[in-house]
Scaffold this motif. Structure first.
Motif, PDB file in Angstrom:
ATOM      1  N   THR A   1     -54.159  10.420  10.145  1.00 28.17           N
ATOM      2  CA  THR A   1     -55.571  10.702   9.885  1.00 28.17           C
ATOM      3  C   THR A   1     -56.230   9.385   9.506  1.00 28.17           C
TER       4      THR A   1
ATOM      5  N   VAL B   1     -50.269   6.234   2.474  1.00 22.18           N
ATOM      6  CA  VAL B   1     -51.694   5.938   2.517  1.00 22.18           C
ATOM      7  C   VAL B   1     -51.825   4.438   2.731  1.00 22.18           C
TER       8      VAL B   1
ATOM      9  N   LEU C   1     -52.339   8.696   6.032  1.00 26.74           N
ATOM     10  CA  LEU C   1     -53.782   8.495   5.948  1.00 26.74           C
ATOM     11  C   LEU C   1     -54.062   7.005   6.038  1.00 26.74           C
TER      12      LEU C   1
ATOM     13  N   PHE D   1     -59.981  14.745   0.481  1.00 28.40           N
ATOM     14  CA  PHE D   1     -58.670  15.380   0.610  1.00 28.40           C
ATOM     15  C   PHE D   1     -58.161  15.794  -0.774  1.00 28.40           C
TER      16      PHE D   1
ATOM     17  N   PHE E   1     -50.736  13.225   1.321  1.00 28.79           N
ATOM     18  CA  PHE E   1     -50.140  12.346   2.324  1.00 28.79           C
ATOM     19  C   PHE E   1     -48.874  11.648   1.815  1.00 28.79           C
TER      20      PHE E   1
END
Length: 235
Positions: free
Chosen positions: A75, A120, A53, A112, A117
């Motif tokens: 993402t 990050v 992320l 989220f 994840f």
């Protein structure tokens, strides 16, 4: 004087400079910002199946850096739609739509679930959030246990004469060029040095990261301290 980091101001300001944002970033840093992102990607070295992320992704430069080196899925989220639109065009041009997904979200309220994840990240964006600690806590929340949180941010060099040259360039040269090339109503390129000066650096930021739930927090200086990479592991 406290820098105005209200959500509406930051969104509008970055929306206005979005069309010239990438050009100015690369030009005013002499391209070294690209090198910094490449170093972050290499240091993190995510496996091919990692879930990443990228918070405050802007036009997606760090997400693209991950994709170029590792073809990994990323993402990216940001709360400035104009920046995201430019990022989506860049991603489409490079044929990376199946790996990089950009969406609208505020760093202080990430949409989220917990422990989602493996990595990050945030590059040059945490200082633009309205609440540093809340943003860090959100980044840690969505990171899985044992996963890594990485923050790349501008910092003030400590050594003479680099510090003096940096401060002169950052306060007097960069704002004039930036405002001339990317005209905006918020004096964005005067905001930049002011926000960097106000942002917690070194041990101060590592303390905030530890308060958010990270362990083994460390920081590494890039280019004589012009930028700093902060790393921590979720407990």
């Amino acid at each position: 004087m406290t820098v105005d980091r209200s959500t509406s101001r930051i969104q509008t300001m970055f929306g206005e400079i979005a069309p010239r944002y990438d050009f100015l970033n690369h030009t005013l840093s002499c391209g070294i910002d690209t090198h910094w992102r490449q170093r972050v990607v290499k240091i993190l070295s995510p496996p091919a199946d990692a879930k990443i992320l990228d918070v405050c992704t802007g036009t997606g430069d760090l997400a693209l850096a991950f994709w170029r080196k590792y073809t990994v899925e990323v993402t990216g989220v940001d709360f400035c739609e104009e920046m995201l639109e430019i990022g989506r065009k860049k991603i489409a041009k490079r044929g990376a739509e199946d790996k990089i997904h950009l969406s609208f979200a505020d760093a202080t309220e990430l949409p989220f679930q917990e422990n989602t994840f493996d990595f990050v990240t945030v590059a040059f964006g945490l200082r633009n959030t309205q609440d540093y600690q809340k943003s860090l806590s959100e980044m840690v929340r969505v990171c899985r246990r044992g996963g890594k949180v990485a923050i790349l941010e501008f910092s003030t060099p400590r050594r003479f004469p680099v510090r003096q040259f940096y401060q002169f360039y950052f306060k007097y040269i960069l704002p004039r060029i930036g405002q001339m090339v990317a005209k905006n109503h918020f004096d964005a390129y005067h905001y930049l040095p002011a926000s960097v000066g106000e942002f917690p650096q070194g041990e101060k930021l590592t303390e905030l990261m530890e308060n958010a739930g990270l362990k083994d927090v460390e920081f590494r200086l890039f280019t004589m301290g012009i930028a700093t990479l902060y790393l921590g592991i979720k407990e």
